[in-house]
Design a protein around this motif. Structure first.
Motif, mmCIF file in Angstrom:
data_model
loop_
_atom_site.group_PDB
_atom_site.id
_atom_site.type_symbol
_atom_site.label_atom_id
_atom_site.label_comp_id
_atom_site.label_asym_id
_atom_site.label_seq_id
_atom_site.Cartn_x
_atom_site.Cartn_y
_atom_site.Cartn_z
ATOM 1 N N PHE A 25 -13.844 -5.647 -9.217
ATOM 2 C CA PHE A 25 -12.415 -5.625 -9.542
ATOM 3 C C PHE A 25 -12.184 -5.816 -11.032
ATOM 4 C CE2 PHE A 25 -8.200 -7.372 -10.077
ATOM 5 C CZ PHE A 25 -7.433 -6.620 -9.204
ATOM 6 N N GLN A 63 -2.496 -9.470 -9.084
ATOM 7 C CA GLN A 63 -2.976 -8.226 -8.473
ATOM 8 C C GLN A 63 -4.235 -8.473 -7.649
ATOM 9 O OE1 GLN A 63 -3.323 -4.718 -10.955
ATOM 10 N NE2 GLN A 63 -1.894 -5.590 -12.437
ATOM 11 N N ASN A 66 -3.345 -10.167 -4.435
ATOM 12 C CA ASN A 66 -2.754 -9.213 -3.483
ATOM 13 C C ASN A 66 -3.820 -8.308 -2.881
ATOM 14 O OD1 ASN A 66 -0.174 -10.148 -3.746
ATOM 15 N ND2 ASN A 66 0.303 -8.778 -5.479
ATOM 16 N N TYR A 67 -4.787 -7.902 -3.757
ATOM 17 C CA TYR A 67 -5.846 -7.023 -3.262
ATOM 18 C C TYR A 67 -6.653 -7.727 -2.180
ATOM 19 C CZ TYR A 67 -9.676 -3.748 -3.052
ATOM 20 O OH TYR A 67 -10.593 -2.845 -2.602
ATOM 21 N N ASP A 70 -4.754 -7.856 1.091
ATOM 22 C CA ASP A 70 -4.823 -6.574 1.802
ATOM 23 C C ASP A 70 -6.212 -6.349 2.404
ATOM 24 O OD1 ASP A 70 -2.246 -6.079 1.195
ATOM 25 O OD2 ASP A 70 -2.674 -4.754 -0.516
ATOM 26 N N GLY A 77 -5.895 -0.207 0.226
ATOM 27 C CA GLY A 77 -4.857 0.169 -0.729
ATOM 28 C C GLY A 77 -4.706 1.669 -0.897
ATOM 29 N N THR A 272 -8.556 1.544 -6.870
ATOM 30 C CA THR A 272 -8.749 1.201 -5.454
ATOM 31 C C THR A 272 -9.883 2.011 -4.827
ATOM 32 O OG1 THR A 272 -6.914 2.703 -5.097
ATOM 33 C CG2 THR A 272 -6.464 0.339 -4.896
#
Lengths: 306, 325
Positions: A25, A63, A66-67, A70, A77, A272
């Protein structure tokens, strides 16, 4: 090998997985450029809207959080480059194709590699050894972008036996899987030859001969298990590599597999998709090696996992 | 007593890039029912290669058998036998055990599988009966809880236990001849004594002949009836243990005996044989021991020594008539 050990091995996967997520990431985020940089400049307003839509204006840690959220739900994503498509959809579409290509290629590789290596080990330093081993050197040295077009030229264009490209009919599978499997076959034949030769020089093979066993029984009952251990340990990474996509083969034969996403997504900064493909590759490697370790313990009684 | 195996003038050479290695050169000996013959010699004297060559267990090429005969009881010449005939004899009428019990058993197969194999492949017993026989064989060689031991793998046994397993495996088919290639060399002394005792007991029960290869004269003295002394691929001296040990006819045997430590005599510094064994690719016409021999004379270099035979069949190949004590 206890069940406890297996569960522990699987449990270790969780923190390693998290580590991989984190590293990939931030590495891709720190790479210069972004998903919306192109040769044609986008107007500042559109860029702002795009960033807004994909939450790229939020602080990086938010971010990342949030990733992760998910990801826990299994949602990789949306793609930044393929409008209106999610990474899950991209993988769902292309993984089966790559899987089929990869597994077929590996079957070729095992079939050719084991037979060639077995023959060579039975009659070392004869024609039965030199011919397959010369081909094996070729297979290791020649890149796929030479072997592929060569096979197409011979079987597709000169002989007209097989289609030159595509991925619809069953016969479409033959040339791409051979192309992809050739290098693996070459390597497996070397490992097979080496492994079997090593076993056949052991004292216990002499014991087996002294017991009056036939050469066939010596090969099958006494040599194969130990002799094929190197091949088995190679199969883990090989399988992961071969089914996570083969860019060159897929490009030559115009196959809608995973391979192209690996390269394109990194070049496009399609964050993503980079994450998705990297995590898929990691999972494959992990699972394949896990099964190799189980196989190892089943084949060699001296191997004990604590 | 009936002879079990008669080897006559066996010649077997390795054809290598370095030249022809004359590993076995005119070896003769006979072994009878119920008898133990010891084969002694230094490393590289050809004592193992000799046995492996007539059993045809060495790859040919590089080995080539150039002459002689190896007659089994019943008249079959191993040197002329077909591969099928040889397979039906190995592990059946003639069994073999090896020096390294740690590596001579297959680590990937259970002891039971390996133990039952000779019985099954020679068509002597069904799988089920073979298992029963294998259990009995393990019990006979002194392995406790034999039926459980069948399911275990070689690495779960100690060296001495593995050698017992090897012996059990060699004896399941009730062979006429057991060739034991330094079976006790890799074991410590107490285990060595147990294994020797076991072999003696088994011989008494079954009447098999044992060909015992070793470089340890002490072991020979305790187990063998007759001795063959080998050097540079040839027989130097042959006779009963008493004859060879106490009425030694060959200078090489004498030198070997002198370099063996003894408890009953104060030897001072242990003597050794000067020089080293000859290069087997460059043997001359004369005696191979020439050069290290204390009694060498001119004839020794040029002429191969004649066979001197006493009425009791005590044989020595030497130019010397009567060895100085």
């Amino acid at each position: 090998m206890g069940l406890g050990y297996l569960l522990k091995r699987l449990a270790i996967m969780v923190p390693v997985f998290f580590l991989v997520v984190t590293m990939v990431f931030f590495m891709i985020r720190f790479a210069p450029g972004g998903p919306f940089d192109g040769e044609k400049a986008v107007s500042p307003e559109i860029l702002r809207n795009l960033n807004e839509k994909y939450h790229l204006n939020d602080p990086l840690l938010v971010q990342f959080g949030n990733y992760l959220k998910d990801l826990v739900r299994g949602d990789l994503g949306p793609s930044f480059k393929y409008a209106n498509r999610t990474v899950n959809e991209l993988i769902a579409d292309s993984l089966p194709v790559s899987l089929e290509l990869g597994v077929t290629a590996l079957i070729w590789a095992l079939l050719i590699g084991l037979v060639a290596g077995g023959l060579a080990s039975m009659k070392p330093n004869t024609v039965w050894d030199y011919v397959p081993m010369s081909f094996s050197i070729l297979g290791i040295c020649l890149p796929t972008f030479v072997i592929g077009p060569l096979l197409v030229l011979v079987f597709g264009i000169w002989l007209e036996w097989l289609p030159v490209a595509g991925w619809d009919a069953p016969e479409d599978r033959i040339l791409p899987s051979l192309t992809l499997g050739f290098a693996y076959a070459a390597f497996i034949s070397r490992l097979t030859r080496g492994g079997l030769m090593e076993i056949r020089s052991q004292d216990f093979i002499r014991t087996a001969r002294a017991k009056g066993l036939s050469e066939a029984r010596i090969l099958i009952v006494h040599s194969l298990r130990g002799g094929l251990l190197p091949v088995v340990s190679y199969l883990g990474p090989a399988l992961a590599g071969i089914i996570s996509g083969a860019l060159v083969t897929e490009t030559i034969f115009n196959i809608p597999g995973l391979g192209r996403f690996f390269i394109q997504s990194a070049v496009n900064r399609d964050y993503t998709v980079v994450m998705g493909t990297a995590l898929l590759y990691f999972t494959l490697i992990f699972v394949c090696n896990f099964f190799v370790d189980i196989m190892y313990a089943l084949l060699d009684p001296r191997v004990k996992y604590e | 007593m009936k002879p079990v195996l008669e080897v006559k003038d066996l010649v077997a050479h390795f054809y290598t890039r370095r030249g022809v290695v004359r590993a076995v050169d005119g070896v003769s000996f006979t072994i009878h029912e119920g008898e133990t013959v010891g084969v002694v010699g230094e490393s590289g004297s050809g004592k193992t290669v000799c046995q492996l060559s007539y059993l045809r267990l060495l790859p040919e090429p590089p080995l080539r058998i150039l002459g002689g005969s190896a007659l089994l009881e019943g008249g079959l010449d191993l040197l002329k036998a077909s591969p099928n005939q040889l397979r039906s004899i190995r592990g059946n009428r003639v069994s073999m055990i090896f020096q390294e019990p740690m590596t001579s058993l297959n680590p990937y197969l259970t002891v039971g599988t390996q133990l039952c194999e000779p019985l099954q492949i020679h068509g002597l017993l069904s799988r089920k009966d073979a298992a029963i026989q294998a259990t009995a064989a393990l019990e006979r060689v002194g392995i406790a809880d034999a039926s459980a031991a069948l399911k275990r793998y070689p690495h779960e046994f100690s060296g001495g236990m593995r050698q017992r397993v090897m012996i059990a495996m060699a004896l399941t088919t009730k062979p006429k001849l057991l060739i034991a290639d330094e079976p006790t060399t890799a074991l410590d002394v107490t285990v060595q004594a147990q294994i020797l005792q076991l072999l003696r007991d088994l011989q008494k029960e079954t009447g098999m002949a044992i060909l015992f290869i070793t470089h340890d004269l002490g072991v020979i003295a305790s187990i063998a009836h007759r001795v063959v002394v080998m050097y540079a691929g040839r027989v130097m001296e042959r006779g009963t243990v008493d004859e060879v040990f106490y009425q030694t006819q060959h200078p090489y045997t004498q030198a070997l005996l002198r370099s063996t430590p003894r408890l009953d005599v104060d030897q001072g510094k242990l003597s050794s044989i000067p020089g080293s064994p000859p290069d087997l690719t460059r043997l001359g016409d004369g005696c191979p021991f020439y050069g290290r021999c204390a009694y060498q004379r001119d004839a020794c270099v040029r002429v191969y020594p004649p066979l001197r035979l006493t009425p009791t069949q005590h044989a020595a190949y030497c130019h010397l008539e009567g060895l100085p004590r």
